[in-house]
Motif scaffolding. Structure first.
Motif, PDB file in Angstrom:
ATOM      1  N   VAL A  22      30.737 -14.960  17.932  1.00 38.23           N
ATOM      2  CA  VAL A  22      29.402 -15.398  17.521  1.00 38.23           C
ATOM      3  C   VAL A  22      28.481 -14.186  17.579  1.00 38.23           C
ATOM      4  O   VAL A  22      28.208 -13.646  18.657  1.00 38.23           O
ATOM      5  CB  VAL A  22      28.882 -16.516  18.445  1.00 38.23           C
ATOM      6  CG1 VAL A  22      27.488 -16.951  18.024  1.00 38.23           C
ATOM      7  CG2 VAL A  22      29.849 -17.696  18.441  1.00 38.23           C
ATOM      8  N   VAL A  23      28.023 -13.749  16.408  1.00 38.26           N
ATOM      9  CA  VAL A  23      27.214 -12.528  16.298  1.00 38.26           C
ATOM     10  C   VAL A  23      25.830 -12.913  15.806  1.00 38.26           C
ATOM     11  O   VAL A  23      25.687 -13.482  14.713  1.00 38.26           O
ATOM     12  CB  VAL A  23      27.861 -11.519  15.331  1.00 38.26           C
ATOM     13  CG1 VAL A  23      27.080 -10.214  15.336  1.00 38.26           C
ATOM     14  CG2 VAL A  23      29.319 -11.268  15.693  1.00 38.26           C
ATOM     15  N   VAL A  24      24.807 -12.612  16.605  1.00 36.56           N
ATOM     16  CA  VAL A  24      23.458 -13.107  16.337  1.00 36.56           C
ATOM     17  C   VAL A  24      22.466 -11.950  16.287  1.00 36.56           C
ATOM     18  O   VAL A  24      22.552 -10.998  17.083  1.00 36.56           O
ATOM     19  CB  VAL A  24      23.030 -14.122  17.416  1.00 36.56           C
ATOM     20  CG1 VAL A  24      21.618 -14.624  17.149  1.00 36.56           C
ATOM     21  CG2 VAL A  24      23.998 -15.295  17.452  1.00 36.56           C
ATOM     22  N   ARG A  25      21.519 -12.057  15.368  1.00 35.41           N
ATOM     23  CA  ARG A  25      20.437 -11.085  15.254  1.00 35.41           C
ATOM     24  C   ARG A  25      19.333 -11.417  16.252  1.00 35.41           C
ATOM     25  O   ARG A  25      19.096 -12.579  16.575  1.00 35.41           O
ATOM     26  CB  ARG A  25      19.877 -11.111  13.837  1.00 35.41           C
ATOM     27  CG  ARG A  25      18.830 -10.043  13.544  1.00 35.41           C
ATOM     28  CD  ARG A  25      18.300 -10.213  12.130  1.00 35.41           C
ATOM     29  NE  ARG A  25      17.299  -9.188  11.807  1.00 35.41           N
ATOM     30  CZ  ARG A  25      16.559  -9.193  10.709  1.00 35.41           C
ATOM     31  NH1 ARG A  25      16.715 -10.177   9.813  1.00 35.41           N
ATOM     32  NH2 ARG A  25      15.671  -8.243  10.498  1.00 35.41           N
ATOM     33  N   HIS A  26      18.640 -10.402  16.700  1.00 35.07           N
ATOM     34  CA  HIS A  26      17.503 -10.583  17.607  1.00 35.07           C
ATOM     35  C   HIS A  26      16.379 -11.397  16.957  1.00 35.07           C
ATOM     36  O   HIS A  26      16.340 -11.571  15.733  1.00 35.07           O
ATOM     37  CB  HIS A  26      16.954  -9.215  18.038  1.00 35.07           C
ATOM     38  CG  HIS A  26      16.456  -8.391  16.870  1.00 35.07           C
ATOM     39  ND1 HIS A  26      15.219  -8.593  16.288  1.00 35.07           N
ATOM     40  CD2 HIS A  26      17.051  -7.403  16.169  1.00 35.07           C
ATOM     41  CE1 HIS A  26      15.065  -7.747  15.295  1.00 35.07           C
ATOM     42  NE2 HIS A  26      16.164  -7.015  15.189  1.00 35.07           N
ATOM     43  N   GLY A  27      15.441 -11.835  17.761  1.00 30.45           N
ATOM     44  CA  GLY A  27      14.299 -12.601  17.271  1.00 30.45           C
ATOM     45  C   GLY A  27      13.237 -11.733  16.609  1.00 30.45           C
ATOM     46  O   GLY A  27      13.365 -10.509  16.493  1.00 30.45           O
ATOM     47  N   LEU A  28      12.152 -12.384  16.215  1.00 33.51           N
ATOM     48  CA  LEU A  28      11.076 -11.765  15.442  1.00 33.51           C
ATOM     49  C   LEU A  28      10.333 -10.700  16.238  1.00 33.51           C
ATOM     50  O   LEU A  28       9.999 -10.891  17.405  1.00 33.51           O
ATOM     51  CB  LEU A  28      10.097 -12.857  15.004  1.00 33.51           C
ATOM     52  CG  LEU A  28       8.896 -12.414  14.177  1.00 33.51           C
ATOM     53  CD1 LEU A  28       9.332 -12.020  12.773  1.00 33.51           C
ATOM     54  CD2 LEU A  28       7.853 -13.539  14.117  1.00 33.51           C
ATOM     55  N   VAL A  49      23.885  -4.517  11.382  1.00 36.58           N
ATOM     56  CA  VAL A  49      25.223  -4.682  11.952  1.00 36.58           C
ATOM     57  C   VAL A  49      25.892  -5.925  11.367  1.00 36.58           C
ATOM     58  O   VAL A  49      27.062  -5.887  10.952  1.00 36.58           O
ATOM     59  CB  VAL A  49      25.146  -4.774  13.485  1.00 36.58           C
ATOM     60  CG1 VAL A  49      26.478  -5.212  14.074  1.00 36.58           C
ATOM     61  CG2 VAL A  49      24.715  -3.437  14.071  1.00 36.58           C
ATOM     62  N   ILE A  50      25.153  -7.020  11.326  1.00 35.40           N
ATOM     63  CA  ILE A  50      25.718  -8.261  10.786  1.00 35.40           C
ATOM     64  C   ILE A  50      26.013  -8.105   9.298  1.00 35.40           C
ATOM     65  O   ILE A  50      27.033  -8.594   8.803  1.00 35.40           O
ATOM     66  CB  ILE A  50      24.770  -9.440  11.059  1.00 35.40           C
ATOM     67  CG1 ILE A  50      24.620  -9.634  12.573  1.00 35.40           C
ATOM     68  CG2 ILE A  50      25.294 -10.719  10.404  1.00 35.40           C
ATOM     69  CD1 ILE A  50      23.597 -10.678  12.964  1.00 35.40           C
ATOM     70  N   ARG A  51      25.151  -7.414   8.576  1.00 39.79           N
ATOM     71  CA  ARG A  51      25.393  -7.167   7.151  1.00 39.79           C
ATOM     72  C   ARG A  51      26.726  -6.443   6.951  1.00 39.79           C
ATOM     73  O   ARG A  51      27.513  -6.798   6.075  1.00 39.79           O
ATOM     74  CB  ARG A  51      24.250  -6.335   6.571  1.00 39.79           C
ATOM     75  CG  ARG A  51      24.345  -6.129   5.064  1.00 39.79           C
ATOM     76  CD  ARG A  51      23.397  -5.029   4.608  1.00 39.79           C
ATOM     77  NE  ARG A  51      22.002  -5.333   4.894  1.00 39.79           N
ATOM     78  CZ  ARG A  51      21.216  -6.008   4.072  1.00 39.79           C
ATOM     79  NH1 ARG A  51      21.679  -6.458   2.928  1.00 39.79           N
ATOM     80  NH2 ARG A  51      19.957  -6.217   4.390  1.00 39.79           N
ATOM     81  N   ARG A 100      26.226 -15.203  12.464  1.00 38.14           N
ATOM     82  CA  ARG A 100      27.467 -15.722  11.900  1.00 38.14           C
ATOM     83  C   ARG A 100      28.469 -15.983  13.016  1.00 38.14           C
ATOM     84  O   ARG A 100      28.473 -15.313  14.050  1.00 38.14           O
ATOM     85  CB  ARG A 100      28.086 -14.722  10.917  1.00 38.14           C
ATOM     86  CG  ARG A 100      27.187 -14.300   9.788  1.00 38.14           C
ATOM     87  CD  ARG A 100      26.834 -15.416   8.846  1.00 38.14           C
ATOM     88  NE  ARG A 100      27.979 -15.874   8.046  1.00 38.14           N
ATOM     89  CZ  ARG A 100      27.884 -16.829   7.129  1.00 38.14           C
ATOM     90  NH1 ARG A 100      26.730 -17.443   6.898  1.00 38.14           N
ATOM     91  NH2 ARG A 100      28.948 -17.186   6.443  1.00 38.14           N
ATOM     92  N   ARG A 101      29.343 -16.946  12.759  1.00 38.46           N
ATOM     93  CA  ARG A 101      30.473 -17.231  13.635  1.00 38.46           C
ATOM     94  C   ARG A 101      31.744 -16.834  12.886  1.00 38.46           C
ATOM     95  O   ARG A 101      32.143 -17.486  11.914  1.00 38.46           O
ATOM     96  CB  ARG A 101      30.516 -18.717  14.001  1.00 38.46           C
ATOM     97  CG  ARG A 101      31.618 -19.080  15.013  1.00 38.46           C
ATOM     98  CD  ARG A 101      31.662 -20.600  15.231  1.00 38.46           C
ATOM     99  NE  ARG A 101      30.367 -21.118  15.635  1.00 38.46           N
ATOM    100  CZ  ARG A 101      29.966 -21.230  16.901  1.00 38.46           C
ATOM    101  NH1 ARG A 101      30.764 -20.882  17.884  1.00 38.46           N
ATOM    102  NH2 ARG A 101      28.766 -21.707  17.183  1.00 38.46           N
ATOM    103  N   SER A 107      30.916 -18.699   9.337  1.00 39.36           N
ATOM    104  CA  SER A 107      29.931 -19.754   9.097  1.00 39.36           C
ATOM    105  C   SER A 107      28.606 -19.365   9.729  1.00 39.36           C
ATOM    106  O   SER A 107      28.530 -18.469  10.569  1.00 39.36           O
ATOM    107  CB  SER A 107      30.419 -21.095   9.670  1.00 39.36           C
ATOM    108  OG  SER A 107      30.693 -20.979  11.048  1.00 39.36           O
ATOM    109  N   ALA A 108      27.538 -20.049   9.303  1.00 36.60           N
ATOM    110  CA  ALA A 108      26.191 -19.710   9.746  1.00 36.60           C
ATOM    111  C   ALA A 108      25.933 -20.176  11.170  1.00 36.60           C
ATOM    112  O   ALA A 108      26.434 -21.208  11.608  1.00 36.60           O
ATOM    113  CB  ALA A 108      25.163 -20.339   8.808  1.00 36.60           C
ATOM    114  N   VAL A 109      25.126 -19.395  11.899  1.00 35.92           N
ATOM    115  CA  VAL A 109      24.661 -19.740  13.238  1.00 35.92           C
ATOM    116  C   VAL A 109      23.143 -19.506  13.267  1.00 35.92           C
ATOM    117  O   VAL A 109      22.695 -18.397  12.948  1.00 35.92           O
ATOM    118  CB  VAL A 109      25.342 -18.867  14.314  1.00 35.92           C
ATOM    119  CG1 VAL A 109      24.746 -19.137  15.681  1.00 35.92           C
ATOM    120  CG2 VAL A 109      26.841 -19.080  14.331  1.00 35.92           C
TER     121      VAL A 109
END
Length: 213
Positions: A10-16, A162-164, A186-187, A203-205
């Protein structure tokens, strides 16, 4: 512990952040979250992941990722130790950091960088190939540890670039199609077969309210 043959990453981007809102290139500048404005997206991510337990946690060492991770793990206790890793930082945008499109659009070098889809390094910055190289080293170590330690689910807090790159590698999509929003990600599901790991799905997270991919 038995070796793992399936892993959810599970790879997540930081918040705003304020620079996200101003559409400035942040890169490796250590910009904090914009609070309280970032909180609704952070709450949604935390709630989505609340029932999941992770065998390992990785995080960019920059403040905005550390803050996002702290929010996601709020109230959970120290389930596993977090590994903070500079290889998970955003692309180094060099001279473009702190600037936005309106300030750069007339520069020939900027247009060449955009047209190259990041393959050409920005002035005093990092190319997409260099980013891929450090991500490949990080991911290789993660998968070796997962197999040896029987890890089934790993959480990673990182940046949009990184996610891109991970999406471009594992989803075989166009460079421009790989963006994710703040506190989204993304997962990736990996399966171990024939002596190696293969990404079988993504898939989206958090998951979309109306559909799955």
């Amino acid at each position: 512990m038995a070796a793992a043959d399936r892993l959810e990453l599970v790879v997540v981007r930081h918040g705003l952040t304020a620079w996200n809102r101003e559409r400035r290139y942040q890169g490796q500048r250590d910009i904090p979250l914009l609070l309280p404005e970032a909180r609704p997206d952070l709450d949604r991510l935390r709630d989505h992941l609340a029932a999941e337990r992770f065998d390992a946690i990785h995080c960019s060492d920059l403040t905005r990722c550390r803050q996002t991770l702290a929010h996601v793990l709020e109230g959970r206790g120290g389930e596993v130790e977090t590994r903070f890793d500079a290889r998970l930082r955003e692309l180094d945008f060099g001279d473009y950091e702190g600037k936005c499109y309106a300030e750069l659009k007339e520069l020939a070098a900027y247009r060449e960088w955009i047209d190259s889809r990041g393959e050409r390094a920005p002035p005093n910055g990092e190319s997409a190939a260099a980013l891929r190289e450090r991500l490949a080293a990080w991911l290789g170590e993660l998968l070796v540890a997962a197999e040896a330690g029987g890890h089934r689910r790993v959480l990673t807090l990182t940046h949009g670039g990184v996610i891109r790159e991970l999406r471009r590698r594992f989803e075989a999509i166009d460079f421009w199609a790989g963006s994710v929003g703040q506190a989204q990600g993304r997962r990736f599901v990996f399966v171990h077969q024939e002596g190696g790991w293969r990404c079988s799905s993504s898939s989206a997270v958090p998951a979309p309210a109306s559909a799955t991919r």
